[in-house]
Design a protein around this motif. Structure first.
Motif, mmCIF file in Angstrom:
data_model
loop_
_atom_site.group_PDB
_atom_site.id
_atom_site.type_symbol
_atom_site.label_atom_id
_atom_site.label_comp_id
_atom_site.label_asym_id
_atom_site.label_seq_id
_atom_site.Cartn_x
_atom_site.Cartn_y
_atom_site.Cartn_z
ATOM 1 N N CYS A 164 0.844 -1.211 0.000
ATOM 2 C CA CYS A 164 0.000 0.000 0.000
ATOM 3 C C CYS A 164 0.875 1.256 0.000
ATOM 4 C CB CYS A 164 -0.922 0.026 1.221
ATOM 5 S SG CYS A 164 -1.896 -1.468 1.434
ATOM 6 N N ASN A 198 -8.168 -2.909 -1.718
ATOM 7 C CA ASN A 198 -7.940 -1.853 -0.720
ATOM 8 C C ASN A 198 -8.660 -0.552 -1.056
ATOM 9 O OD1 ASN A 198 -5.795 -3.176 1.017
ATOM 10 N ND2 ASN A 198 -4.886 -3.350 -1.010
ATOM 11 N N GLU A 231 -11.359 4.175 5.813
ATOM 12 C CA GLU A 231 -11.121 2.983 4.994
ATOM 13 C C GLU A 231 -12.409 2.193 4.839
ATOM 14 O OE1 GLU A 231 -8.483 0.105 6.949
ATOM 15 O OE2 GLU A 231 -8.998 1.070 8.840
ATOM 16 N N GLY A 273 -12.935 -3.723 -0.945
ATOM 17 C CA GLY A 273 -12.356 -2.571 -1.629
ATOM 18 C C GLY A 273 -13.276 -2.121 -2.757
#
Ligand code: AMP
Ligand code: MG
Length: 329
Positions: A110, A135, A151, A156
């Motif tokens: 990431c 993600n 998040e 994702g």
């Protein structure tokens, strides 16, 4: 000093080469494609990676016009990712590091998406929206680490789009197909799910699938799916900007290729007087050039090489667990 790096966290096996000045000398890759209607089958992806590894490395060395004797550091994507896929990269990297007797550095995938974005767009201190298959994170550098401000709580955004694409029997790759269908669509209601600074996508995908089976047009459902989920992302990025007082936004990861998402963030940034940048297409999806560059940054700032015998994969390694010693502020 040249760093040769391996990426293998999910569908892509890549080999990249970068130098200490931030020049990318090679970015070779080969991507596993699941059969129609399927997502990634991890063991099949691992087999793919093992089958193509040697060929992709040769391709990278040829792109760079270098031989293994010119390489000073080996880096690899240590996590997060699918364990079988990560093992393919770990085993290849450990073998290589032993055979050419060069240090092995583990890189967080990431963070590599952020670093390739900062390098290629020359942003110094952005709020980063990192959106890929697995993600979805809103990240900013604060107190020696890349902190996660918001998040996804489930899947994702890339996987959400892919899941809808499969249900709707679109063709792979689904993200770009949904983007095409969305053009000219009109708004039909879908749930909007922002919880504090976090997001959730799976209920929206279920609802979008229902709308389609109730007879709404593909174009309207794709349009509404994009408008809803991208507005949610933009809202969280805007709040992270306000909270941190930063003046730049960086969009990175595979879904960064989407022009509607780019457009929404660009509008929000203009209205706030912030600068907006998007990682170039070549580096938006998973790639090993980003691992090579982050390997250089880490080793230059004193990251300890891994002992070959003890090197392990880190499938759940979080962005905010890495001490980022290469940024001094
Ligand atoms: P990554 O995991 O970073 O390689 O990103 C792959 C993800 O990006 C997949 O879920 C794709 O569907 C998604 N993607 C690629 N191009 C687009 C696009 N134009 N619009 C939306 N999603 C996209
Ligand atoms: Mg990725």
């Amino acid at each position: 000093m040249l760093c040769l790096a391996i990426e293998s966290t999910a569908h892509t096996f890549g080999v990249g080469i970068a130098d200490g000045k931030g020049n990318i000398l090679a970015n070779a890759r080969d991507t596993y494609k699941p059969k129609a209607g399927w997502g990634i089958v991890p063991m099949e992806a691992r087999q793919h990676h093992e089958d193509v590894a040697g060929k992709v490395m040769e391709e990278a060395l040829a792109q760079a016009g270098k031989g293994l004797k010119d390489i000073g550091i080996i880096a690899f994507s240590q996590g997060p990712g699918l364990p079988p896929c990560l093992y393919a990269g770990l085993n290849f990297s450990v073998g290589l590091s032993k055979s050419i007797k060069k240090p092995l550095i583990g890189v967080n995938h990431c963070i590599a998406h952020i670093e390739i974005g900062r390098l290629t767009t020359k942003r110094k201190d952005p709020v980063t929206l990192y959106v890929s298959g697995a993600n979805t994170q809103v990240i900013a550098f604060v107190s020696e680490r890349y902190r996660i401000f918001g998040e996804t709580q489930d899947i994702g955004i890339g996987n959400a789009l892919d899941k809808f694409g499969r249900q709707a029997k679109l063709e792979f790759p689904y993200g770009p197909k949904i983007e095409q269908h969305a053009k000219g669509g009109k708004w039909i209601g879908l749930p909007y799910v922002v919880k504090g600074m976090d997001l959730s996508f799976s209920g929206i995908v279920t609802e979008a699938g229902k709308k389609l089976s109730q007879g709404e047009s593909m174009s309207d459902v794709c349009y509404s799916l994009q408008e809803t989920t991208f507005a949610m992302l933009t809202e969280v990025v805007e709040r992270a900007l306000a909270h941190t007082g930063k003046r730049e936004v960086l969009l990175t990861g595979g879904v960064a290729a989407n022009s509607r998402l780019q457009g929404m963030l660009d509008t929000m940034c203009r209205e706030r007087g912030a600068e907006f940048a998007v990682v170039p297409r070549e580096y938006s999806g998973d790639n090993a050039a980003m691992i090579a560059w982050t390997g250089i940054l880490a080793s230059r700032s004193g990251a300890k090489p891994l002992a070959a015998k003890k090197a392990e994969i880190l499938p759940r390694w979080r962005t905010d667990q890495v001490d980022v010693r290469w940024i001094r502020r």
